[in-house]
Design a protein around this motif. Structure first.
Motif, PDB file in Angstrom:
ATOM      1  N   MET A  63       0.866  -1.168   0.000  1.00  0.00           N
ATOM      2  CA  MET A  63       0.000   0.000   0.000  1.00  0.00           C
ATOM      3  C   MET A  63       0.910   1.228   0.000  1.00  0.00           C
ATOM      4  O   MET A  63       1.772   1.365   0.876  1.00  0.00           O
ATOM      5  CB  MET A  63      -0.894   0.010   1.230  1.00  0.00           C
ATOM      6  N   THR A  64       0.769   2.055  -1.030  1.00  0.00           N
ATOM      7  CA  THR A  64       1.496   3.309  -1.061  1.00  0.00           C
ATOM      8  C   THR A  64       0.553   4.375  -0.509  1.00  0.00           C
ATOM      9  O   THR A  64      -0.587   4.501  -0.976  1.00  0.00           O
ATOM     10  CB  THR A  64       1.910   3.654  -2.496  1.00  0.00           C
ATOM     11  N   THR A  65       1.011   5.085   0.517  1.00  0.00           N
ATOM     12  CA  THR A  65       0.082   5.961   1.225  1.00  0.00           C
ATOM     13  C   THR A  65       0.771   7.246   1.680  1.00  0.00           C
ATOM     14  O   THR A  65       1.979   7.264   1.894  1.00  0.00           O
ATOM     15  CB  THR A  65      -0.512   5.242   2.453  1.00  0.00           C
ATOM     16  N   THR A  66      -0.022   8.288   1.821  1.00  0.00           N
ATOM     17  CA  THR A  66       0.510   9.492   2.445  1.00  0.00           C
ATOM     18  C   THR A  66       0.849   9.145   3.895  1.00  0.00           C
ATOM     19  O   THR A  66       0.180   8.303   4.503  1.00  0.00           O
ATOM     20  CB  THR A  66      -0.540  10.618   2.428  1.00  0.00           C
ATOM     21  N   ALA A  73       5.052   9.718  -2.516  1.00  0.00           N
ATOM     22  CA  ALA A  73       5.702  11.007  -2.799  1.00  0.00           C
ATOM     23  C   ALA A  73       5.192  11.435  -4.166  1.00  0.00           C
ATOM     24  O   ALA A  73       5.539  10.836  -5.181  1.00  0.00           O
ATOM     25  CB  ALA A  73       7.209  10.847  -2.791  1.00  0.00           C
ATOM     26  N   PHE A  74       4.328  12.431  -4.176  1.00  0.00           N
ATOM     27  CA  PHE A  74       3.678  12.802  -5.440  1.00  0.00           C
ATOM     28  C   PHE A  74       4.610  13.637  -6.305  1.00  0.00           C
ATOM     29  O   PHE A  74       5.300  14.535  -5.814  1.00  0.00           O
ATOM     30  CB  PHE A  74       2.386  13.564  -5.163  1.00  0.00           C
ATOM     31  N   THR A  75       4.609  13.345  -7.594  1.00  0.00           N
ATOM     32  CA  THR A  75       5.400  14.144  -8.526  1.00  0.00           C
ATOM     33  C   THR A  75       4.631  15.420  -8.848  1.00  0.00           C
ATOM     34  O   THR A  75       3.424  15.515  -8.601  1.00  0.00           O
ATOM     35  CB  THR A  75       5.629  13.377  -9.833  1.00  0.00           C
ATOM     36  N   ARG A 123       9.080   2.872  13.715  1.00  0.00           N
ATOM     37  CA  ARG A 123       8.086   3.938  13.634  1.00  0.00           C
ATOM     38  C   ARG A 123       7.325   3.813  12.318  1.00  0.00           C
ATOM     39  O   ARG A 123       7.691   3.009  11.461  1.00  0.00           O
ATOM     40  CB  ARG A 123       8.795   5.289  13.698  1.00  0.00           C
ATOM     41  N   THR A 124       6.316   4.644  12.165  1.00  0.00           N
ATOM     42  CA  THR A 124       5.663   4.776  10.862  1.00  0.00           C
ATOM     43  C   THR A 124       6.339   5.948  10.148  1.00  0.00           C
ATOM     44  O   THR A 124       7.390   6.399  10.582  1.00  0.00           O
ATOM     45  CB  THR A 124       4.148   5.006  11.027  1.00  0.00           C
ATOM     46  N   PHE A 125       5.714   6.441   9.060  1.00  0.00           N
ATOM     47  CA  PHE A 125       6.420   7.446   8.259  1.00  0.00           C
ATOM     48  C   PHE A 125       6.329   8.840   8.879  1.00  0.00           C
ATOM     49  O   PHE A 125       5.330   9.194   9.500  1.00  0.00           O
ATOM     50  CB  PHE A 125       5.837   7.509   6.847  1.00  0.00           C
ATOM     51  N   THR A 126       7.398   9.638   8.669  1.00  0.00           N
ATOM     52  CA  THR A 126       7.334  11.042   9.039  1.00  0.00           C
ATOM     53  C   THR A 126       6.792  11.822   7.845  1.00  0.00           C
ATOM     54  O   THR A 126       6.778  11.318   6.723  1.00  0.00           O
ATOM     55  CB  THR A 126       8.734  11.581   9.377  1.00  0.00           C
ATOM     56  N   ASP A 127       6.315  13.041   8.106  1.00  0.00           N
ATOM     57  CA  ASP A 127       5.692  13.830   7.039  1.00  0.00           C
ATOM     58  C   ASP A 127       6.659  14.057   5.866  1.00  0.00           C
ATOM     59  O   ASP A 127       6.253  13.988   4.708  1.00  0.00           O
ATOM     60  CB  ASP A 127       5.222  15.183   7.579  1.00  0.00           C
ATOM     61  N   ASP A 128       7.945  14.286   6.185  1.00  0.00           N
ATOM     62  CA  ASP A 128       8.847  14.608   5.081  1.00  0.00           C
ATOM     63  C   ASP A 128       9.208  13.374   4.248  1.00  0.00           C
ATOM     64  O   ASP A 128       9.815  13.489   3.195  1.00  0.00           O
ATOM     65  CB  ASP A 128      10.098  15.340   5.582  1.00  0.00           C
ATOM     66  N   GLU A 129       8.823  12.203   4.706  1.00  0.00           N
ATOM     67  CA  GLU A 129       9.053  11.009   3.884  1.00  0.00           C
ATOM     68  C   GLU A 129       8.030  10.905   2.750  1.00  0.00           C
ATOM     69  O   GLU A 129       8.111  10.017   1.915  1.00  0.00           O
ATOM     70  CB  GLU A 129       9.066   9.757   4.751  1.00  0.00           C
ATOM     71  N   GLY A 130       7.046  11.811   2.773  1.00  0.00           N
ATOM     72  CA  GLY A 130       6.113  11.902   1.664  1.00  0.00           C
ATOM     73  C   GLY A 130       6.625  12.835   0.575  1.00  0.00           C
ATOM     74  O   GLY A 130       5.844  13.333  -0.229  1.00  0.00           O
ATOM     75  N   GLU A 131       7.928  13.096   0.581  1.00  0.00           N
ATOM     76  CA  GLU A 131       8.507  13.943  -0.460  1.00  0.00           C
ATOM     77  C   GLU A 131       9.499  13.133  -1.266  1.00  0.00           C
ATOM     78  O   GLU A 131      10.202  12.280  -0.726  1.00  0.00           O
ATOM     79  CB  GLU A 131       9.238  15.140   0.188  1.00  0.00           C
TER      80      GLU A 131
END
Lengths: 921, 113
Positions: free
Chosen positions: A215-218, A301-303, A233-241
């Motif tokens: 699952m690719t997720t924000t 990580a959206f282009t 841990r789960t993802f940090t916000d900046d890992e969505g970049e």
């Protein structure tokens, strides 16, 4: 009535005591003898032996008369009852109550042991009904109540774009886009937290990669679900970049399987799709959301392109939010509507297209979305199985009533001899609770064994990977049903205690009783109800069965013997289209060289698979008139040889071949349904199909903003994703791999050899070309089609089983009523026979009763079936309401069962010996 | 032994036994009979008619009192209670029985403990 009680009554009567004295003395002696009797039985004597001993010790008529004379003079009138004894050293009231219940259980056990037939019938009926109910409830519990296993699941809302006038779009894959997500984060404050995700396959590992669901997720998903990693841990916000997103979170299952549950897994690398990712966390064992097959999570990580307005209405994602405190679905919906209205103004170019397509964004509880497919069948089954329990309990109630009527005299005597009515009532309820507990216990054991041991026992209704088991909720449900049934039966049995004057029953002892007629009417009404419910259930099961058989007979349009298996080409090893195409062609050539293989192809969207895609297309030269919408047919890419291997014939033009390459003219093949829609009555071959480069292009199609494909062939329409074609389906178009190369695909192989041999050969061939590539999801097409029927098949099987159970139980109920009728009217039948009544007249007495009950039951039941048929038709698109075959079958079965139930009592009536019956009275 | 004496002896001792059994707590008829049978190791048993005959006689004399007792979740029963007069009689009869038993033992040469 036990013999000794009758004997005491006789002796007291013979002693000719006056009423007050009799009430006083006889009652005291009776209490004494009752104690003695209970002690004897508790000491191991049989009730008959105990009764004999008690009679032996009973004072004779003269002794009773003497006792009455020596009775103290001050007892001229019975004194008013004294207040209860002070609590003595035996203990408090609770203790007395407990020992009392213990004695009741012992007493009940003895009484049930005496009535072996009743006990067996009751326990078996209860066990069967409760087992059926528990099996269904276990499924309901697992599927419906546990669908979303996160805190406050009801607050989770899914938002999806809908284009009802555009065809299949509403059914396909994801239903939200990246620009929508960013819009809604600001414009829909009623959703305090939001996340966007999609599931997809990934190849994991370097050598001999395995194919897993990711699952690719924000990064917002985990906090929104209140989920924390068990390790790391789960993802940090900046890992969505982009650039920081090569991270992965593992499921507990994957961590244990692939890393042996190693404690130092966090920080280690894991190759996914040929690219190394850093493991940052492991989720808890029970964490699951949306798709139970997901075993790893990747940050989205959206282009810039994905975020741009050009990708509006490209819906490949799922959008879920959590309601803000105090917000409701209605608020969310109104904020969504306002946002969409504003967007229509912001993008006027899309306006007309979207309005005609009926575009809107709908908010729904996630729970509803997840169980949408199985919810209705499960609720129907739950209702059906509850009806079965009802029929069973009615049978038991009738049996209990009959038994209590027989015990009425006994109980009346006990009451007359001074037993407290509350005491007797408590005893009856205790007795029947114990009976229900026995049935419930066996039923729970059977259900447990079915759920645990038989993989096909309806578990097909449960999504893959979901564990179905007895949890505390199921046990609580089992206990609640058992207590309910026990108390209900106890209350029925109390009828023998409560309303009838004890004296009148005593007087009537041995003769035909008052209230017999009412009792018979009541039992008739109950059986009419049973027959009606059984009839409705049977017709319902029949409707499901016949529609299922029709479904099985549906022609899929392709060969179901085709072997399929999926291959994914990691972008690291196969970065460009030519790389992938070259590999694909080598693979197909090697597969075609396998001995026995007759044809081989490949597709991006295997029929009855999970991968769905649709995209707007329209015939060149067509412009929508007001009221017309663009449509979005299924869009599928296939290799040359696909149609041949699947046995899908071309009805016009050609299929794809080696000439359809990147440099040649872009071509497309349409199916008959789409050809008929786009070019009705005309030859589609040679015409052009247009596809917009972006949604905005639709408002002003030009050569530049459109892809243009020449139709080179028309193929037969096949069933793409289900045997029942969705009502809004608009058809399919196919592109050749040569002009549009996929990164993953399913091989389709038609072979003369066995599936096992083909699978082996395919794995060998693939390994010889690239040993890193796994062949996964290997299945014969027939298995895929069967899989799509799993829930349906389970529903049909379960409903037929319950219908059968209902049939059997109501036949037993009918038998009970008729046997009772014959028993009650033995004397009448005897007299009729003595007076020369013909056998046929006597048989018709029984038959008439049977026919009336069954006839009325059938009429009511068919009315119910008509209602159920409409309900089923509204729930399932391929069910056409009342099926004549189902009605004939149900009525036939019920009549046959009624005949069986009538035969034995009728024969008994005919065997009545007038001399014996008349003498007996 | 003379049959009449036997009966009178038994009757006298039976009254004593019943009064003694009721000393301390009320009991219903069956309980009285059962307790006497148990305590005597089964040597002394009453049949139903004579038990209630005795109870009625004792009640008529005012030594015991019978009352119907209604307790929740239990059967109705008549429980007998020792009255003050009964208590006095019991003490008296106990004393008499001791004297009588001691005399019998002395004459018959039975060791009495």
């Amino acid at each position: 009535m036990a013999d000794w009680r009758r004997e005491l009554d006789t002796r007291c009567t013979a002693a000719a005591l006056d009423a007050a004295v009799r009430d006083d003395i006889a009652r005291e002696i009776a209490e004494h003898l009752e104690d003695r009797y209970e002690d004897l039985v508790a000491g191991g004597a049989s009730p008959e032996e105990a009764s004999r001993t008690v009679v032996g010790e009973m004072p004779g008529r003269d002794a009773i008369r003497r006792l009455a004379q020596s009775r103290p003079a001050h007892r001229a009138r019975p004194a008013p009852p004294a207040p209860p004894l002070p609590v003595d050293e035996d203990g408090g009231g609770l203790w007395r109550l407990a020992t009392g219940i213990g004695r009741d259980l012992l007493f009940g056990w003895r009484s049930f042991r005496r009535d072996r037939a009743f006990t067996a019938a009751a326990v078996v009926t209860l066990a069967a009904c409760l087992a059926a109910n528990l099996v269904v409830f276990t499924l309901v519990n697992a599927v419906l109540l546990d669908a979303v296993d996160v805190p406050e699941p009801q607050a989770l809302v899914q938002v999806g774009n809908q284009y009802p006038n555009a065809g299949a779009a509403a059914n396909a894959g994801g239903n939200s886009g990246v620009p929508d997500y960013f819009d809604r984060r600001t414009a829909v404050p009623a959703l305090a937290e939001q996340a966007l995700f999609r599931t997809h396959g990934v190849s994991v590992g370097d050598q001999a990669a395995e194919r897993l669901v990711a699952m690719t997720t924000t990064p917002t998903l985990f906090p929104m679900l209140r989920a924390q990693a068990a390790r790391g841990r789960t993802f940090t916000d900046d890992e969505g970049e982009e650039g920081r997103h090569r991270k992965v979170v593992l499921s507990d299952a994957l961590w244990r399987r692939r890393f042996g549950g190693a404690g130092n897994v966090v920080g280690q690398p894991l190759t996914i799709g040929g690219v190394p990712h850093e493991i940052v966390g492991v989720m808890p064992r029970d964490f699951r959301f949306y798709d139970d097959e997901v075993v790893l999570w990747l940050p989205a990580a959206f282009t810039a392109e994905e975020r741009s307005d050009a990708s509006r209405h490209s819906n490949n994602w799922t959008h879920v939010g959590r309601l803000s405190p105090g917000a409701t679905l209605t608020v969310v919906q109104s904020q969504l509507d306002a946002l969409n209205a504003a967007n229509l103004e912001r993008f006027p170019a899309l306006r007309n297209v979207l309005v005609e397509a009926g575009f809107r964004s709908a908010a729904q509880p996630v729970v509803d979305v997840l169980v949408a497919e199985v919810r209705r069948p499960l609720y129907l089954l739950w209702g059906g199985v509850a009806c079965v329990l009802l029929i069973g309990v009615v049978n038991l109630a009738a049996l209990t009533l009959a038994r209590s009527t027989a015990r009425r005299a006994e109980i009346a005597t006990r009451l007359a001899l001074g037993a407290a009515p509350a005491r007797v009532r408590l005893q009856l309820v205790t007795e029947h609770l114990a009976l229900a507990a026995a049935g419930g216990g066996i039923g729970a054991a059977v259900a447990w064994a079915l759920i645990r041991g038989v993989p096909g026992a309806g578990l097909a209704l449960v999504p893959d990977g979901r564990t179905v088991d007895f949890d505390p909720r199921v046990w609580a449900y089992a206990a609640a049903l058992t207590v309910l049934v026990g108390v209900a039966l106890g209350v029925v049995a109390m009828q023998a205690v409560a309303p009838h004057g004890t004296a009148s029953v005593l007087r009537d002892e041995g003769r035909s009783r008052t209230g017999t007629r009412t009792t018979r009417r009541l039992r008739q009404a109950l059986v009419v109800g049973q027959v009606a419910v059984a009839c409705t259930l049977l017709v319902g099961a029949g409707i499901l069965f016949t529609s299922f058989r029709k479904l099985l007979a549906v022609d899929t349009g392709f060969r179901t013997s085709v072997m399929t298996g999926a291959v994914a080409l990691p972008s690291a090893a196969y970065p460009t289209d030519p790389d992938r195409l070259a590999f694909l062609e080598r693979l197909l050539d090697a597969v075609r060289a396998i001995p026995g293989v007759e044809a081989a192809g490949a597709t991006t969207n295997i029929p009855f698979g999970t991968n769905r895609s649709d995209s707007v297309a329209f015939p060149e030269g067509w412009t929508p008139t007001p009221g017309q919408s663009f449509v979005s047919p299924y869009q599928i890419r296939v290799a040359s040889g696909y149609f041949e291997s699947m046995g899908i014939p071309a009805v016009a033009g050609r299929t794809f071949d080696g000439s359809d390459v990147e440099d040649s003219e872009p071509v497309v093949i349409v199916d008959e349904q789409l050809a008929e829609r786009f070019w009705p009555g005309r030859d589609a071959v040679g015409r052009y199909l247009l596809q917009p480069r972006s949604a905005e292009a639709l408002s002003n199609p030009t050569r530049e903003n459109m892809f243009r494909y020449r139709v080179v062939g028309v193929v037969k329409t096949i069933k793409q994703y289900a045997l029942v074609t969705p009502r809004d389906s608009v058809g399919t178009y196919y592109f050749p791999f040569g002009q549009s190369v996929p990164a993953s695909f399913d091989l389709t192989v038609q072979s003369a050899t066995s599936p096992a041999t083909v699978e082996q050969d395919l794995r060998r061939v693939l390994a010889s070309l690239d040993p890193r590539l796994p062949l996964y999801d290997v299945q014969v097409m027939r298995a895929r089609v069967d899989e799509s029927l799993r829930a349906r098949r389970a529903t049909v099987t379960l409903s037929l089983a319950f219908g059968g159970l209902a049939l059997g139980l109501s036949a037993l109920g009918l038998y009970g009523v008729l046997a009772y009728l014959v028993a009650q009217r033995t004397r009448e039948i005897g007299i009729r026979m003595a007076l020369g009544g013909s056998t046929s007249a006597i048989a018709s007495l029984v038959l008439r009763e049977s026919l009336v009950v069954v006839g009325v039951g059938l009429v009511v039941g068919l009315a119910g079936a008509a209602w159920l048929g409409r309900l089923l038709a509204s729930e399932m698109s391929d069910v056409g309401g009342l099926e004549p075959l189902a009605i004939v079958g149900a009525v036939g079965l019920l009549l046959a069962a009624a005949l069986l139930a009538t035969a034995a009592p009728a024969r008994r009536a005919l065997r009545v010996d007038p001399a014996v019956t008349l003498a007996a009275e | 032994m003379d049959a009449t004496l036997d009966r009178e002896l038994k009757k006298g001792s039976a009254e004593l036994l019943i009064l003694a059994t009721l000393e301390g707590r009320p009991r219903h008829g069956y309980d009285v009979a059962k307790r006497i049978a148990d305590e005597s190791g089964g040597a002394i048993r009453f049949n139903v008619a004579s038990l209630y005959g005795l109870l009625y006689r004792l009640e008529s004399r005012g030594w015991i009192r019978g009352r119907w007792i209604e307790a929740p979740a239990a059967r109705r029963r008549r429980a007998y209670t020792l009255t003050a007069a009964g208590r006095a009689t019991l003490a008296e009869q106990r004393e008499g029985w001791k004297v009588f038993a001691a005399a019998v033992s002395r004459i018959a040469g039975v060791e009495h403990g």
